[in-house]
Design a protein around this motif. Structure first.
Motif, PDB file in Angstrom:
ATOM      1  N   CYS A  61       5.455  24.392 -45.029  1.00  0.00           N
ATOM      2  CA  CYS A  61       5.219  25.619 -45.023  1.00  0.00           C
ATOM      3  C   CYS A  61       5.654  26.381 -43.719  1.00  0.00           C
ATOM      4  CB  CYS A  61       3.702  25.681 -45.004  1.00  0.00           C
ATOM      5  SG  CYS A  61       2.975  25.165 -46.438  1.00  0.00           S
ATOM      6  N   MET A  62       5.543  25.645 -42.704  1.00  0.00           N
ATOM      7  CA  MET A  62       5.868  26.152 -41.085  1.00  0.00           C
ATOM      8  C   MET A  62       7.448  26.487 -41.062  1.00  0.00           C
ATOM      9  SD  MET A  62       3.365  26.622 -39.729  1.00  0.00           S
ATOM     10  CE  MET A  62       1.787  25.878 -39.500  1.00  0.00           C
ATOM     11  N   ALA A  63       8.266  25.637 -41.966  1.00  0.00           N
ATOM     12  CA  ALA A  63       9.720  26.005 -42.194  1.00  0.00           C
ATOM     13  C   ALA A  63      10.018  27.300 -43.215  1.00  0.00           C
ATOM     14  CB  ALA A  63      10.463  24.876 -42.743  1.00  0.00           C
ATOM     15  N   LEU A  64       9.155  27.681 -44.055  1.00  0.00           N
ATOM     16  CA  LEU A  64       9.044  28.711 -44.741  1.00  0.00           C
ATOM     17  C   LEU A  64       8.646  30.041 -43.769  1.00  0.00           C
ATOM     18  CD1 LEU A  64       9.703  30.056 -47.548  1.00  0.00           C
ATOM     19  CD2 LEU A  64       7.241  29.391 -48.070  1.00  0.00           C
ATOM     20  N   THR A  65       7.651  29.637 -43.006  1.00  0.00           N
ATOM     21  CA  THR A  65       7.261  30.701 -42.041  1.00  0.00           C
ATOM     22  C   THR A  65       8.331  31.121 -41.068  1.00  0.00           C
ATOM     23  OG1 THR A  65       5.106  29.970 -41.917  1.00  0.00           O
ATOM     24  CG2 THR A  65       5.787  31.318 -40.200  1.00  0.00           C
ATOM     25  N   LEU A  66       9.294  30.160 -40.334  1.00  0.00           N
ATOM     26  CA  LEU A  66      10.271  30.510 -39.760  1.00  0.00           C
ATOM     27  C   LEU A  66      11.389  31.377 -40.352  1.00  0.00           C
ATOM     28  CD1 LEU A  66      10.590  27.383 -37.510  1.00  0.00           C
ATOM     29  CD2 LEU A  66       9.505  29.673 -36.908  1.00  0.00           C
ATOM     30  N   LEU A  67      11.518  30.976 -41.905  1.00  0.00           N
ATOM     31  CA  LEU A  67      12.612  31.432 -42.704  1.00  0.00           C
ATOM     32  C   LEU A  67      12.255  32.904 -42.948  1.00  0.00           C
ATOM     33  CD1 LEU A  67      15.086  31.196 -44.569  1.00  0.00           C
ATOM     34  CD2 LEU A  67      13.450  30.641 -46.323  1.00  0.00           C
ATOM     35  N   SER A  68      11.068  33.164 -42.937  1.00  0.00           N
ATOM     36  CA  SER A  68      10.487  34.700 -43.388  1.00  0.00           C
ATOM     37  C   SER A  68      11.097  35.565 -42.149  1.00  0.00           C
ATOM     38  CB  SER A  68       9.206  34.674 -43.393  1.00  0.00           C
ATOM     39  OG  SER A  68       8.537  33.866 -44.276  1.00  0.00           O
ATOM     40  N   PHE A  69      11.290  35.174 -41.011  1.00  0.00           N
ATOM     41  CA  PHE A  69      11.881  35.959 -40.191  1.00  0.00           C
ATOM     42  C   PHE A  69      13.408  36.244 -39.991  1.00  0.00           C
ATOM     43  CE2 PHE A  69       7.767  34.354 -38.192  1.00  0.00           C
ATOM     44  CZ  PHE A  69       7.187  35.494 -37.517  1.00  0.00           C
ATOM     45  N   CYS A  70      14.139  35.799 -40.863  1.00  0.00           N
ATOM     46  CA  CYS A  70      15.540  36.051 -41.103  1.00  0.00           C
ATOM     47  C   CYS A  70      15.867  35.916 -42.462  1.00  0.00           C
ATOM     48  CB  CYS A  70      16.288  35.117 -40.187  1.00  0.00           C
ATOM     49  SG  CYS A  70      16.068  33.210 -40.733  1.00  0.00           S
ATOM     50  N   PHE A  97       1.770  30.475 -43.178  1.00  0.00           N
ATOM     51  CA  PHE A  97       1.243  29.866 -41.798  1.00  0.00           C
ATOM     52  C   PHE A  97       0.146  29.108 -41.822  1.00  0.00           C
ATOM     53  CE2 PHE A  97      -0.723  30.336 -37.800  1.00  0.00           C
ATOM     54  CZ  PHE A  97       0.124  29.518 -37.037  1.00  0.00           C
ATOM     55  N   VAL A  98      -0.796  30.008 -42.556  1.00  0.00           N
ATOM     56  CA  VAL A  98      -2.298  29.263 -42.604  1.00  0.00           C
ATOM     57  C   VAL A  98      -2.057  28.398 -43.581  1.00  0.00           C
ATOM     58  CG1 VAL A  98      -4.599  29.991 -43.625  1.00  0.00           C
ATOM     59  CG2 VAL A  98      -3.353  31.542 -42.298  1.00  0.00           C
ATOM     60  N   ALA A 116      -1.620  21.950 -30.312  1.00  0.00           N
ATOM     61  CA  ALA A 116      -0.421  21.258 -29.468  1.00  0.00           C
ATOM     62  C   ALA A 116       0.441  21.060 -30.060  1.00  0.00           C
ATOM     63  CB  ALA A 116      -1.243  19.968 -28.955  1.00  0.00           C
ATOM     64  N   TRP A 117       0.528  20.498 -31.474  1.00  0.00           N
ATOM     65  CA  TRP A 117       1.602  20.510 -32.426  1.00  0.00           C
ATOM     66  C   TRP A 117       2.184  21.719 -32.646  1.00  0.00           C
ATOM     67  CZ3 TRP A 117       2.960  22.218 -37.211  1.00  0.00           C
ATOM     68  CH2 TRP A 117       4.229  21.723 -37.759  1.00  0.00           C
ATOM     69  N   LEU A 118       1.549  22.779 -32.709  1.00  0.00           N
ATOM     70  CA  LEU A 118       2.096  24.086 -33.262  1.00  0.00           C
ATOM     71  C   LEU A 118       2.807  24.390 -31.993  1.00  0.00           C
ATOM     72  CD1 LEU A 118      -0.769  26.002 -34.997  1.00  0.00           C
ATOM     73  CD2 LEU A 118       1.218  25.302 -35.962  1.00  0.00           C
ATOM     74  N   LEU A 119       2.360  24.491 -30.876  1.00  0.00           N
ATOM     75  CA  LEU A 119       2.962  25.042 -29.718  1.00  0.00           C
ATOM     76  C   LEU A 119       4.325  24.238 -29.445  1.00  0.00           C
ATOM     77  CD1 LEU A 119      -0.123  25.447 -27.315  1.00  0.00           C
ATOM     78  CD2 LEU A 119       1.345  27.260 -28.525  1.00  0.00           C
ATOM     79  N   MET A 120       4.283  22.763 -29.750  1.00  0.00           N
ATOM     80  CA  MET A 120       5.621  22.072 -29.743  1.00  0.00           C
ATOM     81  C   MET A 120       6.641  22.348 -30.929  1.00  0.00           C
ATOM     82  SD  MET A 120       3.983  18.457 -28.300  1.00  0.00           S
ATOM     83  CE  MET A 120       5.675  17.759 -28.235  1.00  0.00           C
TER      84      MET A 120
END
Length: 209
Positions: free
Chosen positions: A165-174, A69-70, A30-34
């Motif tokens: 880690c999730m912020a770094l994951t999002l950064l990887s897409f740009c 991400f993991v 649920a946290w990931l989806l939000m």
């Protein structure tokens, strides 16, 4: 009050039903989806170019993305487990292989990267990670506030590491597939700032309110 039955009756009149906390895996999902969509929406304020996955270093960049991400997912799960008595989170030794893989892939990227100036359209890594982490930190604190925490600082630090880690994951897409030394330092600095910021912001809400 000598009449215990009367006391129990009075207390029971004010009692309200308790909503059962979701299982940890469900809370993580649920946290990931939000959190991830909110982080992505925050990233829209930046003018950025999507990652070119056709470049030669794309495999290493994809590996870094997956590992981040993991690791973030496991860290968030640990934070939720730490907030409930009797649950056994993953020990810190369990994160060593993931951190080693991530650092190894970054070092390989650094070794293959020629020193060059950043493109003017590239987003600042530190500012980007701080911006996308803000809503994710707020959401994870809200989740932890529901159960409070037996070890507040440890729980908040773990949650902050997961958000980083999730912020770094999002950064990887740009972000370019290559990693410059300055990029690496900015990533680490942003991660440390996010962890400290989560601990400071969450202390009042998780332990006092």
């Amino acid at each position: 009050m000598a009449d215990h039955d009367l006391l129990i009756e009075q207390l029971s009149q004010n009692a309200r039903p308790i909503r059962r906390t979701w299982a940890s895996n469900r809370r993580v999902a649920a946290w990931l989806l939000m959190a991830l969509p909110c982080g992505w929406l925050s990233s829209l304020v930046f003018q950025r170019v999507a990652t070119d996955w056709t470049q030669s270093g794309a495999l290493l960049a994809a590996l870094q993305l997956i590992v981040a991400f993991v690791t973030g997912t496991l860290a968030i799960r640990n934070a939720f487990l730490l907030s409930i008595a009797g649950r056994k989170p993953l020990g810190w030794r369990g994160f060593i292989p993931l951190i080693a893989i991530w650092l190894g892939s970054v070092m390989l990227s650094l070794g293959q990267t020629h020193v060059q100036d950043h493109h003017p359209d590239e987003v600042n890594c530190y500012v980007f990670m701080m911006a996308v982490s803000a809503p994710m930190v707020a959401i994870v604190i809200g989740y932890l506030r529901r159960t409070r925490a037996l070890y507040p600082l440890r729980t908040l630090a773990t949650a902050g590491a997961g958000v980083a880690c999730m912020a770094l994951t999002l950064l990887s897409f740009c972000h370019p597939v290559e990693v410059h030394p300055v990029d690496f330092l900015l990533h680490v600095a942003a991660g440390v700032t996010i962890v400290i910021g989560t601990m400071v912001a969450g202390w009042w809400w998780v332990t006092i309110r």
